[in-house]
Design a protein around this motif. Structure first.
Motif, PDB file in Angstrom:
ATOM      1  N   HIS A   7      13.899 -10.744  14.101  1.00  0.00           N
ATOM      2  CA  HIS A   7      13.220 -11.148  12.865  1.00  0.00           C
ATOM      3  C   HIS A   7      14.258 -11.420  11.782  1.00  0.00           C
ATOM      4  CE1 HIS A   7      10.096 -11.280   9.749  1.00  0.00           C
ATOM      5  NE2 HIS A   7      11.014 -10.708   8.992  1.00  0.00           N
ATOM      6  N   CYS A  30       7.257  -2.055   0.731  1.00  0.00           N
ATOM      7  CA  CYS A  30       5.860  -1.903   1.168  1.00  0.00           C
ATOM      8  C   CYS A  30       5.630  -2.430   2.575  1.00  0.00           C
ATOM      9  CB  CYS A  30       4.935  -2.656   0.213  1.00  0.00           C
ATOM     10  SG  CYS A  30       5.031  -2.046  -1.452  1.00  0.00           S
ATOM     11  N   THR A  31       6.537  -3.256   3.077  1.00  0.00           N
ATOM     12  CA  THR A  31       6.406  -3.867   4.410  1.00  0.00           C
ATOM     13  C   THR A  31       7.779  -3.782   5.077  1.00  0.00           C
ATOM     14  OG1 THR A  31       6.920  -5.974   3.360  1.00  0.00           O
ATOM     15  CG2 THR A  31       4.587  -5.543   3.769  1.00  0.00           C
ATOM     16  N   VAL A  32       8.196  -2.584   5.428  1.00  0.00           N
ATOM     17  CA  VAL A  32       9.595  -2.395   5.813  1.00  0.00           C
ATOM     18  C   VAL A  32       9.955  -3.172   7.087  1.00  0.00           C
ATOM     19  CG1 VAL A  32       9.361  -0.224   7.103  1.00  0.00           C
ATOM     20  CG2 VAL A  32      11.447  -0.672   5.825  1.00  0.00           C
ATOM     21  N   LEU A  34      11.350  -4.657  10.154  1.00  0.00           N
ATOM     22  CA  LEU A  34      12.545  -4.264  10.910  1.00  0.00           C
ATOM     23  C   LEU A  34      13.689  -3.860   9.976  1.00  0.00           C
ATOM     24  CD1 LEU A  34      11.121  -6.803  12.814  1.00  0.00           C
ATOM     25  CD2 LEU A  34      12.503  -5.399  14.309  1.00  0.00           C
ATOM     26  N   GLY A  36      15.157  -5.316   7.289  1.00  0.00           N
ATOM     27  CA  GLY A  36      16.148  -6.264   6.762  1.00  0.00           C
ATOM     28  C   GLY A  36      16.266  -6.240   5.247  1.00  0.00           C
ATOM     29  N   HIS A  37      15.128  -6.360   4.558  1.00  0.00           N
ATOM     30  CA  HIS A  37      15.182  -6.310   3.095  1.00  0.00           C
ATOM     31  C   HIS A  37      15.605  -4.916   2.630  1.00  0.00           C
ATOM     32  CE1 HIS A  37      12.513  -9.955   3.394  1.00  0.00           C
ATOM     33  NE2 HIS A  37      13.356 -10.347   2.447  1.00  0.00           N
ATOM     34  N   ASP A  55       5.041   0.892   6.651  1.00  0.00           N
ATOM     35  CA  ASP A  55       4.555  -0.138   7.581  1.00  0.00           C
ATOM     36  C   ASP A  55       3.404   0.439   8.394  1.00  0.00           C
ATOM     37  OD1 ASP A  55       6.161  -2.976   8.546  1.00  0.00           O
ATOM     38  OD2 ASP A  55       4.472  -2.306   9.752  1.00  0.00           O
ATOM     39  N   LEU A  56       2.542  -0.458   8.853  1.00  0.00           N
ATOM     40  CA  LEU A  56       1.428  -0.043   9.706  1.00  0.00           C
ATOM     41  C   LEU A  56       1.826  -0.009  11.179  1.00  0.00           C
ATOM     42  CD1 LEU A  56      -1.595  -2.004   8.193  1.00  0.00           C
ATOM     43  CD2 LEU A  56      -1.477   0.464   8.545  1.00  0.00           C
ATOM     44  N   ASP A  57       2.956  -0.648  11.483  1.00  0.00           N
ATOM     45  CA  ASP A  57       3.357  -0.847  12.873  1.00  0.00           C
ATOM     46  C   ASP A  57       4.415   0.192  13.257  1.00  0.00           C
ATOM     47  OD1 ASP A  57       4.796  -1.765  15.159  1.00  0.00           O
ATOM     48  OD2 ASP A  57       4.080  -3.803  14.784  1.00  0.00           O
ATOM     49  N   ASN A  60       7.735  -1.118  14.643  1.00  0.00           N
ATOM     50  CA  ASN A  60       8.636  -1.629  13.620  1.00  0.00           C
ATOM     51  C   ASN A  60       9.254  -0.498  12.800  1.00  0.00           C
ATOM     52  OD1 ASN A  60       8.343  -4.207  14.445  1.00  0.00           O
ATOM     53  ND2 ASN A  60       7.202  -4.937  12.665  1.00  0.00           N
ATOM     54  N   ASN A  81      -0.828   2.166   5.129  1.00  0.00           N
ATOM     55  CA  ASN A  81      -1.222   0.856   4.621  1.00  0.00           C
ATOM     56  C   ASN A  81      -0.676   0.743   3.193  1.00  0.00           C
ATOM     57  OD1 ASN A  81      -2.715  -1.338   3.517  1.00  0.00           O
ATOM     58  ND2 ASN A  81      -4.291  -0.987   5.060  1.00  0.00           N
ATOM     59  N   PHE A  82      -0.077  -0.387   2.855  1.00  0.00           N
ATOM     60  CA  PHE A  82       0.482  -0.482   1.491  1.00  0.00           C
ATOM     61  C   PHE A  82      -0.609  -0.457   0.422  1.00  0.00           C
ATOM     62  CE2 PHE A  82       1.105  -5.160   2.810  1.00  0.00           C
ATOM     63  CZ  PHE A  82      -0.041  -5.616   2.154  1.00  0.00           C
ATOM     64  N   ALA A 107       5.602 -10.102  11.240  1.00  0.00           N
ATOM     65  CA  ALA A 107       7.033 -10.228  11.544  1.00  0.00           C
ATOM     66  C   ALA A 107       7.189 -11.047  12.828  1.00  0.00           C
ATOM     67  CB  ALA A 107       7.638  -8.838  11.735  1.00  0.00           C
ATOM     68  N   ARG A 288       9.937 -19.913   9.913  1.00  0.00           N
ATOM     69  CA  ARG A 288       8.958 -19.034   9.263  1.00  0.00           C
ATOM     70  C   ARG A 288       9.107 -19.036   7.743  1.00  0.00           C
ATOM     71  NH1 ARG A 288       6.853 -13.954   8.450  1.00  0.00           N
ATOM     72  NH2 ARG A 288       8.785 -13.283   7.530  1.00  0.00           N
TER      73      ARG A 288
HETATM   74  C1  LIG Z   1       7.164 -10.044   7.351  1.00  0.00           C
HETATM   75  S1  LIG Z   1       7.239  -8.452   8.031  1.00  0.00           S
HETATM   76  C2  LIG Z   1       8.432  -7.628   7.031  1.00  0.00           C
HETATM   77  C3  LIG Z   1       9.849  -7.816   7.483  1.00  0.00           C
HETATM   78  C4  LIG Z   1      10.873  -7.045   6.678  1.00  0.00           C
HETATM   79  N1  LIG Z   1      10.857  -7.417   5.282  1.00  0.00           N
HETATM   80  C5  LIG Z   1      12.267  -7.224   7.259  1.00  0.00           C
HETATM   81  O1  LIG Z   1      13.147  -7.735   6.542  1.00  0.00           O
HETATM   82  O2  LIG Z   1      12.493  -6.837   8.404  1.00  0.00           O
HETATM   83  C6  LIG Z   1       5.757  -7.744   7.477  1.00  0.00           C
HETATM   84  C7  LIG Z   1       5.515  -6.311   7.938  1.00  0.00           C
HETATM   85  O3  LIG Z   1       4.442  -5.793   7.146  1.00  0.00           O
HETATM   86  C8  LIG Z   1       3.623  -4.991   7.944  1.00  0.00           C
HETATM   87  N2  LIG Z   1       2.312  -4.969   7.275  1.00  0.00           N
HETATM   88  C9  LIG Z   1       1.430  -5.970   7.148  1.00  0.00           C
HETATM   89  N3  LIG Z   1       0.386  -5.580   6.411  1.00  0.00           N
HETATM   90  C10 LIG Z   1       0.603  -4.288   6.067  1.00  0.00           C
HETATM   91  C11 LIG Z   1      -0.108  -3.335   5.286  1.00  0.00           C
HETATM   92  N4  LIG Z   1      -1.286  -3.631   4.738  1.00  0.00           N
HETATM   93  N5  LIG Z   1       0.451  -2.124   5.098  1.00  0.00           N
HETATM   94  C12 LIG Z   1       1.652  -1.813   5.653  1.00  0.00           C
HETATM   95  N6  LIG Z   1       2.373  -2.676   6.398  1.00  0.00           N
HETATM   96  C13 LIG Z   1       1.852  -3.897   6.602  1.00  0.00           C
HETATM   97  C14 LIG Z   1       3.642  -5.651   9.308  1.00  0.00           C
HETATM   98  O4  LIG Z   1       3.359  -4.717  10.323  1.00  0.00           O
HETATM   99  C15 LIG Z   1       5.095  -6.162   9.388  1.00  0.00           C
HETATM  100  O5  LIG Z   1       5.935  -5.231  10.034  1.00  0.00           O
END
Ligand SMILES: C[S@@+](CC[C@H](N)C(=O)[O-])C[C@H]1O[C@@H](n2cnc3c(N)ncnc32)[C@H](O)[C@@H]1O
Length: 301
Positions: A7, A30-32, A34, A36-37, A55-57, A60, A81-82, A107, A288
């Motif tokens: 990713h 809020c969406t950690v 993998l 990267g950010h 993260d919900l996953d 990840n 959930n964020f 992701a 993407r």
């Molecule tokens: C685009 S990816 C983030 C990638 C991350 N910024 C990186 O640099 O690796 C989005 C992530 O948000 C998580 N996600 C989506 N909706 C969510 C929610 N409501 N609460 C928590 N995590 C969520 C997904 O499982 C996914 O891992």
């Protein structure tokens, strides 16, 4: 393949520049994903910063944990959930955050894993949940909803003009047997679209919009984003900055309105008059990023 390499974080340097993490103490991702950010923010923030990642996953979160191991004593990761960001911050013992990032959506490693059911590029179960341990799958949803509800979801979240025809085709096909695989659904959707309109527009498969719509519905993505946006002003310390990356207009509109409201109340200063997009180079390297829009705000009072 190495999960971290699977990713590419979108608008990475732009996020770091916007959030200006140097010297900030509490970072919230809020969406950690993998990580990267999160990693870039920790590197830029310096040795006194700590990061709270959500993260919900679970998969990840594990990958993020590995990637952020060099900062392990300053990182806390939560499977949550964020939308429940208030509870997470409280559990982490933080009153507010100095820098908040949310990189919405899916992701690449989730998209590329056929078992997750996000894509029809390879056959897999129609799942689409960010948290594979909880909630309703896409297969459940399309097995259960009435024709008009399905049509509405596909129209509203997928902006698909053939939503009614697609919903009718789904309902008719499921009478035979349940639709449980990504490739079967993609075939049904394609077949419902008139042949002339089926030709891929700029390489977009005719089922793409329906898949997007189902994913948004399965994960209540807009509802969760609204709850995050409602909590954000309070979660952000005075002088703190938040950045949100969205990938479609339904999300971006909500972010834009929430930030404008905060600015109108005199509580926030908008950092991005226009949303920041990826450079031509990034778009070429990472498709993407093509639809990514980054908006930022600073809390003033
Ligand atoms: C685009 S990816 C983030 C990638 C991350 N910024 C990186 O640099 O690796 C989005 C992530 O948000 C998580 N996600 C989506 N909706 C969510 C929610 N409501 N609460 C928590 N995590 C969520 C997904 O499982 C996914 O891992």
């Amino acid at each position: 393949m190495d999960r971290i390499a699977a990713h590419d974080s979108v608008l990475l340097s732009e996020v770091v520049q916007l959030l200006a993490p140097a010297g900030r103490h509490v970072l919230l991702d809020c969406t950690v994903g993998l990580g990267g950010h999160a990693e870039a923010m920790l590197q830029a923030a310096g040795p006194h910063a700590r990061l709270i990642g959500i993260d919900l996953d679970e998969g990840n979160l594990l990958a993020a944990k590995r990637r952020l191991a060099p900062f392990a004593d300053r990182v806390r990761l939560f499977k949550a959930n964020f939308a429940d960001v208030r509870d997470v911050l409280a559990e982490a013992g933080a009153a507010a955050a100095d820098a908040i990032i949310a990189d919405l959506g899916v992701a690449s490693n989730q998209l590329d894993d056929p078992q997750r059911g996000f894509s029809f590029a390879a056959d897999g179960p129609l799942d689409m949940r960010f948290d594979p341990q909880a909630g309703t799958t896409a297969a459940d949803l399309i097995g259960r909803l009435g024709e008009s509800e399905l049509a509405e979801i596909i129209y509203k979240y997928g902006q698909e003009r053939y939503s009614r025809r697609i919903a009718r085709a789904i309902v008719s096909a499921r009478k035979g047997r349940p639709i449980e695989r990504t490739v079967s659904l993609a075939r049904i959707v394609s077949g419902a679209i008139p042949a002339g309109a089926r030709k891929t527009r700029r390489g977009v498969h005719p089922a793409t919009r329906t898949f997007q719509a189902l994913r948004i519905a399965v994960n209540d993505e807009l509802g969760n984003l609204e709850r995050l946006l409602a909590a954000l002003p309070e979660m952000l310390a005075v002088g703190g900055r938040a950045a949100i990356i969205s990938f479609h207009s339904l999300e971006d509109r909500r972010v834009k309105v929430a930030f404008a409201d905060l600015a109108a109340q005199g509580r926030g200063g908008i950092l991005t008059k226009k949303p920041v997009a990826a450079t031509v180079d990034e778009k070429r390297k990472n498709p993407r990023s093509r639809s990514a829009k980054l908006r930022g705000i600073e809390r003033i009072v």
